[in-house]
Design an enzyme around this catalytic site. Structure first.
Site, short mmCIF file in Angstrom:
data_model
loop_
_atom_site.label_atom_id
_atom_site.label_comp_id
_atom_site.label_asym_id
_atom_site.label_seq_id
_atom_site.Cartn_x
_atom_site.Cartn_y
_atom_site.Cartn_z
N GLU A 1 126.92 -62.68 58.43
CA GLU A 1 127.28 -61.29 58.16
C GLU A 1 127.86 -60.67 59.42
O GLU A 1 127.88 -61.28 60.50
CB GLU A 1 126.06 -60.54 57.63
CG GLU A 1 125.50 -61.23 56.39
CD GLU A 1 124.69 -60.34 55.46
OE1 GLU A 1 124.81 -59.11 55.53
OE2 GLU A 1 123.93 -60.90 54.64
N LYS B 1 133.87 -59.61 59.09
CA LYS B 1 133.52 -61.01 59.33
C LYS B 1 134.64 -61.77 60.04
O LYS B 1 134.64 -63.00 60.05
CB LYS B 1 133.17 -61.68 58.01
CG LYS B 1 131.97 -61.02 57.32
CD LYS B 1 131.64 -61.67 55.99
CE LYS B 1 130.46 -60.97 55.33
NZ LYS B 1 130.06 -61.59 54.04
N ARG C 1 143.89 -54.72 55.16
CA ARG C 1 143.29 -55.13 53.89
C ARG C 1 141.76 -55.15 53.95
O ARG C 1 141.11 -55.47 52.95
CB ARG C 1 143.83 -56.49 53.44
CG ARG C 1 143.41 -57.68 54.26
CD ARG C 1 143.87 -58.96 53.55
NE ARG C 1 143.38 -60.16 54.18
CZ ARG C 1 144.08 -60.95 54.98
NH1 ARG C 1 145.35 -60.63 55.23
NH2 ARG C 1 143.56 -62.03 55.51
N ASN D 1 125.22 -60.51 51.63
CA ASN D 1 124.21 -60.46 50.58
C ASN D 1 122.89 -59.84 51.05
O ASN D 1 122.21 -59.15 50.29
CB ASN D 1 123.96 -61.87 50.03
CG ASN D 1 123.47 -61.85 48.60
OD1 ASN D 1 123.53 -60.83 47.93
ND2 ASN D 1 123.00 -62.98 48.13
N ARG E 1 126.84 -64.25 43.18
CA ARG E 1 125.83 -64.21 44.23
C ARG E 1 124.52 -63.68 43.66
O ARG E 1 124.51 -62.85 42.75
CB ARG E 1 126.28 -63.29 45.39
CG ARG E 1 127.58 -63.68 46.04
CD ARG E 1 127.51 -65.04 46.72
NE ARG E 1 126.54 -65.06 47.79
CZ ARG E 1 126.78 -64.64 49.05
NH1 ARG E 1 127.99 -64.19 49.36
NH2 ARG E 1 125.87 -64.71 49.98
#
Length: 271
Positions: free
Chosen positions: A3, A52, A121, A162, A258
């Protein structure tokens, strides 16, 4: 997949080891041989992260872009560096240490315009000084997509994965299935502020801890969590176990490929 806090830690480590110094670059594996030849002997001017994505800026304005993906890993060590072991995509070596990169999803050189397109983006990053929660809110407030899905969309918010998405929604008492357009502005701001707090702590300590002081193992007299991901959490990967606050069984369901975790009592459906 690491993460965002992990990538910011990697940026800081690159700056500490190589910043302002000429680096030797090589691709023992051979898959980045041309790019390594371009970087070899150049000075690392700045190390940055956006979500990330790791962005290492060199003196000729070209930027090394690394996205670790699921399998990518970095290894740092002192000099003299040992012989490369395994499939090392890129080795950087300076006077004070070396870094080996293995298995990234992306390892490429970008021109300034390409870096801008990459950033454009991506959504705002809670760990960046230029992160603007209002940019994300404009997208969240117009869609029926569940907030749990939106928090994993890097074009909406860059960095959380997550674990952070499950934990921040639990901490704010928000049903993860709530559509974005039904989220109140003050709820979104609380989510954002909590992400800033939690992810900054992740950068500081190198792991994800999300429980409040009154819910730590020491405060509750319970055993510490044992998990490959480390850290004390409320719901992530605790399906079937009792909620640390109310005792209700933590639930899980697959959402957009997920596993999502939540407590149906502490995160009740909105009326």
């Amino acid at each position: 997949m690491p993460e965002g806090h992990t990538i910011h830690r990697l940026a800081a480590e690159h700056q500490r080891v190589f910043g302002g110094r000429s680096v030797a670059a090589a691709s023992p594996q051979g898959r980045f041989a041309e790019g390594a030849r371009v970087l070899d002997g150049r000075v690392l001017e700045h190390a940055d992260a956006h979500g990330k994505h790791l962005l290492l800026g060199f003196e000729d304005e070209r930027v090394l872009h690394v996205h670790l993906g699921i399998y990518g890993k970095y290894q740092f060590g002192p000099v003299p560096a040992p012989e490369p072991v395994g499939l090392v995509r890129l080795r950087l070596e300076g006077p004070d240490g070396y870094a080996d990169l293995r298995g990234p999803n992306a390892c490429e050189l970008l021109e300034p315009g390409e870096v801008k397109r990459l950033r454009d983006r991506l959504g705002p990053d809670p760990l960046r000084a230029d992160g603007d929660p209002d940019v994300a809110w404009r997208r969240i407030s117009r869609t029926r997509t569940p907030i749990a899905v939106l928090l994993m969309d890097q074009s909406v918010v860059a960095g959380p994965g997550n674990i952070y998405r499950a934990e921040v929604l639990y901490r704010q008492g928000i049903d993860p299935r709530l559509p974005g357009l039904r989220l109140a502005p003050e709820q979104w701001r609380a989510i954002w502020d909590d992400l800033v707090l939690l992810m900054a702590e992740g950068v500081r300590v190198g792991r994800i801890d999300t429980v409040r002081p009154e819910h730590t193992p020491e405060a509750m007299g319970r055993p510490p969590r044992v998990d490959d991901h480390g850290g004390e959490v409320y719901v992530y990967r605790r399906a079937g176990q009792p909620c640390l606050v109310c005792g209700t069984e933590v639930r899980t369901v697959e959402v957009a490929g997920r596993n999502l975790f939540w407590c149906p009592t502490c995160q009740p459906p909105a009326v």
